[in-house]
Design an enzyme around this catalytic site. Structure first.
Site, PDB file in Angstrom:
ATOM      1  N   ASP A   1       6.772  -1.126  -7.463  1.00  0.00           N
ATOM      2  CA  ASP A   1       6.312  -2.014  -6.400  1.00  0.00           C
ATOM      3  C   ASP A   1       7.416  -3.011  -6.080  1.00  0.00           C
ATOM      4  OD1 ASP A   1       3.214  -2.621  -5.299  1.00  0.00           O
ATOM      5  OD2 ASP A   1       4.647  -4.237  -4.996  1.00  0.00           O
TER       6      ASP A   1
ATOM      7  N   GLY B   1      -2.708  -2.740  -9.425  1.00  0.00           N
ATOM      8  CA  GLY B   1      -2.726  -1.956 -10.649  1.00  0.00           C
ATOM      9  C   GLY B   1      -3.973  -1.145 -10.901  1.00  0.00           C
TER      10      GLY B   1
ATOM     11  N   ASP C   1      12.232  -1.009  -4.818  1.00  0.00           N
ATOM     12  CA  ASP C   1      11.975  -0.531  -3.467  1.00  0.00           C
ATOM     13  C   ASP C   1      12.186   0.972  -3.473  1.00  0.00           C
ATOM     14  OD1 ASP C   1      11.887   0.130  -0.798  1.00  0.00           O
ATOM     15  OD2 ASP C   1      13.303  -1.405  -0.136  1.00  0.00           O
TER      16      ASP C   1
ATOM     17  N   ASP D   1      -1.204   4.130  -2.304  1.00  0.00           N
ATOM     18  CA  ASP D   1      -2.266   3.440  -1.579  1.00  0.00           C
ATOM     19  C   ASP D   1      -1.656   2.350  -0.697  1.00  0.00           C
ATOM     20  OD1 ASP D   1      -4.949   2.905  -0.896  1.00  0.00           O
ATOM     21  OD2 ASP D   1      -5.115   1.343  -2.422  1.00  0.00           O
TER      22      ASP D   1
ATOM     23  N   TRP E   1      -5.075   1.630  -9.462  1.00  0.00           N
ATOM     24  CA  TRP E   1      -4.802   3.071  -9.541  1.00  0.00           C
ATOM     25  C   TRP E   1      -4.097   3.414 -10.853  1.00  0.00           C
ATOM     26  CZ3 TRP E   1      -3.517   6.322  -4.627  1.00  0.00           C
ATOM     27  CH2 TRP E   1      -4.541   6.170  -3.695  1.00  0.00           C
TER      28      TRP E   1
ATOM     29  N   LYS F   1      -2.572   7.224   1.389  1.00  0.00           N
ATOM     30  CA  LYS F   1      -3.470   6.652   2.387  1.00  0.00           C
ATOM     31  C   LYS F   1      -2.833   6.714   3.757  1.00  0.00           C
ATOM     32  CE  LYS F   1      -4.189   2.152   2.302  1.00  0.00           C
ATOM     33  NZ  LYS F   1      -4.764   0.899   1.783  1.00  0.00           N
TER      34      LYS F   1
END
Length: 233
Positions: free
Chosen positions: A108, A80, A124, A148, A82, A188
């Site tokens: 998530d 959490g 998902d 991320d 971000w 990322k």
């Protein structure tokens, strides 16, 4: 057991960690690095859920995509950090008088502890109808999609590289479905030689694509971040 060592003066104390019986040397090194990491200390002092919060802070300081009023989707948002940054910067709580109020949505696979100002769903994002669900929760399209995420480590560098590139490509296609024209995608990746197709894809869809290693990203890590701005729609 940890002990502090230092010279004279006002220098920060460096924590040394002895390898306990039954603990792997790699675990000891990780613990020692955590205890001496200035970003870990800053995260604790400033109330962030992890040092990764400073990565998105530094990226936004440079590219300015988390603006008041923006609608933001954070893929793989646990734990959490971000979300916490996004809530403040897009003014999701309406604390900045006279500024537009933004929306922050996190998704998530696992449950995530509530973040004030953010809406979090267990989902998902690879499901066929995930993009429609997200647009429904947002009440429209997103201005920013950020990720991320990293695939579970296999211990094999090239395998991990290919896995995270595949994950990033999937996140990019999700972003294509939910972003407003002019929007931003941040994700990322791990350096390793397979980024070419991802770069080509993003350059077709966005006006500008940058590859950045923010200061908060550890120097010994192969991670970097792609920041794609100006979604063509």
């Amino acid at each position: 057991m940890a002990r502090n060592t230092s010279g004279r003066g006002q220098r920060d104390l460096k924590v040394k960690v002895k390898t306990a019986r039954g603990r792997k040397l790699s675990s000891t090194r990780w613990l020692e690095r955590q205890l001496n990491d200035p970003y870990v200390k800053r995260a604790q002092a400033e109330g962030y859920r992890g040092r990764a919060a400073f990565k998105i802070l530094e990226l936004d300081d440079k590219y300015r995509f988390l603006v008041p009023g923006a609608r933001v989707v954070d893929l793989g948002c646990a734990p959490g950090g971000w979300l916490q940054v996004a809530v403040k910067r897009v003014n999701a709580l309406g604390e900045k008088q006279g500024k537009r109020v933004g929306t922050v949505l996190g998704v998530d696979l696992q449950e995530v502890e509530h973040v004030p100002g953010a809406e979090v769903h267990q989902l998902d994002f690879m499901e066929d109808d995930a993009d429609e669900k997200v647009k429904g929760w947002l009440g429209g399209r997103a201005d920013v999609v950020m990720s991320d995420m990293a695939a579970a480590s296999s211990g094999h560098k090239q395998t991990d590289h290919l896995r995270i590139i595949a994950l990033c490509e999937t996140a990019a296609h999700f972003a294509f479905d939910v972003l407003e024209p002019g929007g931003t995608f941040v994700a990322k990746v791990l350096a390793g030689g397979a980024e070419g197709d991802l770069q080509k894809l993003l350059k077709q869809k966005f006006e500008k694509v940058a590859n950045v290693k923010p200061p908060a990203s550890r120097s010994d890590s192969s991670e970097k971040f792609v920041v794609a701005t100006g979604f063509r729609g």
